[in-house]
Design a protein around this motif. Structure first.
Motif, short mmCIF file in Angstrom:
data_model
loop_
_atom_site.label_atom_id
_atom_site.label_comp_id
_atom_site.label_asym_id
_atom_site.label_seq_id
_atom_site.Cartn_x
_atom_site.Cartn_y
_atom_site.Cartn_z
N UNK A 67 79.64 -18.21 54.79
CA UNK A 67 78.29 -18.31 55.35
C UNK A 67 77.53 -19.50 54.76
N UNK A 68 77.73 -19.75 53.49
CA UNK A 68 77.06 -20.91 52.87
C UNK A 68 77.59 -22.21 53.46
N UNK A 69 78.90 -22.30 53.60
CA UNK A 69 79.49 -23.50 54.20
C UNK A 69 78.98 -23.71 55.62
N UNK A 70 78.89 -22.61 56.37
CA UNK A 70 78.42 -22.69 57.76
C UNK A 70 76.96 -23.10 57.81
N UNK A 71 76.16 -22.61 56.87
CA UNK A 71 74.74 -22.96 56.85
C UNK A 71 74.55 -24.44 56.57
N UNK A 72 75.27 -24.97 55.61
CA UNK A 72 75.16 -26.40 55.29
C UNK A 72 75.63 -27.24 56.46
N UNK A 73 76.71 -26.81 57.11
CA UNK A 73 77.21 -27.54 58.28
C UNK A 73 76.19 -27.52 59.41
N UNK A 74 75.51 -26.39 59.59
CA UNK A 74 74.49 -26.29 60.64
C UNK A 74 73.32 -27.23 60.35
N UNK A 75 72.90 -27.27 59.11
CA UNK A 75 71.81 -28.17 58.72
C UNK A 75 72.19 -29.62 59.01
N UNK A 76 73.41 -29.98 58.62
CA UNK A 76 73.88 -31.35 58.84
C UNK A 76 73.90 -31.70 60.33
N UNK A 77 74.30 -30.71 61.15
CA UNK A 77 74.40 -30.95 62.59
C UNK A 77 73.04 -31.02 63.26
N UNK A 78 72.08 -30.19 62.82
CA UNK A 78 70.80 -30.10 63.50
C UNK A 78 69.70 -30.98 62.91
N UNK A 79 69.77 -31.24 61.62
CA UNK A 79 68.74 -32.06 60.98
C UNK A 79 69.27 -33.39 60.45
N UNK A 80 70.53 -33.39 60.07
CA UNK A 80 71.11 -34.56 59.42
C UNK A 80 71.70 -34.15 58.09
N UNK A 81 72.46 -35.04 57.46
CA UNK A 81 73.12 -34.68 56.21
C UNK A 81 72.12 -34.32 55.12
N UNK A 82 72.27 -33.15 54.51
CA UNK A 82 71.33 -32.75 53.45
C UNK A 82 71.61 -33.51 52.16
N UNK A 83 70.61 -34.25 51.71
CA UNK A 83 70.75 -35.04 50.48
C UNK A 83 69.94 -34.47 49.33
N UNK A 84 69.20 -33.40 49.61
CA UNK A 84 68.46 -32.68 48.56
C UNK A 84 68.78 -31.21 48.70
N UNK A 85 69.09 -30.57 47.58
CA UNK A 85 69.34 -29.14 47.56
C UNK A 85 68.54 -28.52 46.43
N UNK A 116 74.34 -20.58 43.73
CA UNK A 116 74.06 -21.99 43.45
C UNK A 116 75.34 -22.81 43.46
N UNK A 117 76.41 -22.25 42.92
CA UNK A 117 77.70 -22.94 42.92
C UNK A 117 78.20 -23.18 44.34
N UNK A 118 78.18 -22.16 45.16
CA UNK A 118 78.71 -22.26 46.52
C UNK A 118 77.89 -23.24 47.36
N UNK A 119 76.57 -23.13 47.28
CA UNK A 119 75.71 -24.02 48.06
C UNK A 119 75.86 -25.47 47.59
N UNK A 120 75.94 -25.67 46.29
CA UNK A 120 76.07 -27.02 45.75
C UNK A 120 77.40 -27.64 46.13
N UNK A 121 78.46 -26.87 46.06
CA UNK A 121 79.78 -27.39 46.42
C UNK A 121 79.80 -27.85 47.87
#
Length: 251
Positions: A67-85, A116-121
């Protein structure tokens, strides 16, 4: 830094996370407002969009890898690559050691530390590719020890070591990592603590303020302001640090 400025803030439906999301939007970031319940993010998103900002509500269990991987991928697709976490998601399951269950220990360590580990990775891949990134982890003064919080204290202390190691590993890619350790911040979480011990919240805050050198308790915006500094260009030479935002050296 790239032209795209996208930030992910976890635990952003309320409290410190919500204030941070709103502040980063005002700083010019498109913000992914993440929380376990996507619907609960609506108020934060509305506050941002009413002010002319861009925000996306994202429901995610930060401790669940898929779910974390999917969330980050969704953000990248809809907003752009996340450069701040900003890893802010957290829970409490307070109790004295001899009363604490395995589940209470596991739940707190899972959300704070594993989350935090999963989201950061997941997010760091976008940062290293861009050659610029900012990671801010929310620790706590409880990392120094706090009665009834052996699980929370261990998780928050763990985040400090996690942060310092991220700084070492990711610095060569233009990514900084820092931790903020708040003191007493007036939020729903601290209100719940007051209720648990049977103390009126206003009295609870007043008692805490008497022990804080600046003689007041903190508010979420105090932490949001520190996050804003750490993710900005003025903090490009600040990495691997733990900043205690507590109204004094220990509060």
């Amino acid at each position: 830094m790239t032209d795209t400025r996208v930030a992910i803030v976890t635990g952003a439906a309320r409290g410190i996370g919500a204030a941070t999301a709103v502040r980063l939007a005002r700083e010019g970031f498109a913000v992914a407002v993440c929380d376990l319940d996507e619907a609960a993010c609506a108020d934060t998103v509305e506050t941002i969009t009413k002010d002319g900002g861009t925000a996306l509500a994202v429901g995610v269990d930060v401790a669940d890898t898929a779910r974390a991987d999917a969330a980050v991928a969704r953000v990248a697709a809809e907003l752009g690559p996340p450069l701040v976490l900003v890893n802010n998601a957290g829970i409490t399951r307070d109790n004295l050691l001899f009363k604490m269950s395995d589940d209470d220990w596991d739940a707190v360590l899972s959300v704070h530390l594993r989350g935090s580990f999963v989201m950061t990775r997941a997010a760091q891949a976008h940062m290293t590719k861009a050659g610029w990134g900012r990671i801010v982890n929310l620790s706590s003064v409880s990392a120094l020890g706090n009665r009834g919080q052996v699980n929370y204290s261990a998780a928050k202390a763990g985040l400090q070591g996690f942060t310092k190691t991220l700084a070492i590993e990711l610095g060569r890619f233009g990514v900084t990592a820092n931790a903020i350790a708040p003191g007493f911040i007036a939020t729903e979480m601290t209100a719940a603590t007051a209720a648990r011990v049977g103390v009126d919240f206003e009295d609870f805050k007043a008692a805490a303020a008497r022990e804080i050198p600046v003689r007041r308790v903190g508010v979420p915006e105090d932490i949001a302001g520190t996050v804003a500094f750490l993710v900005g260009d003025d903090a490009s030479f600040v990495s691997g640090q733990v900043i205690y935002v507590a109204g004094g050296p220990r509060a």
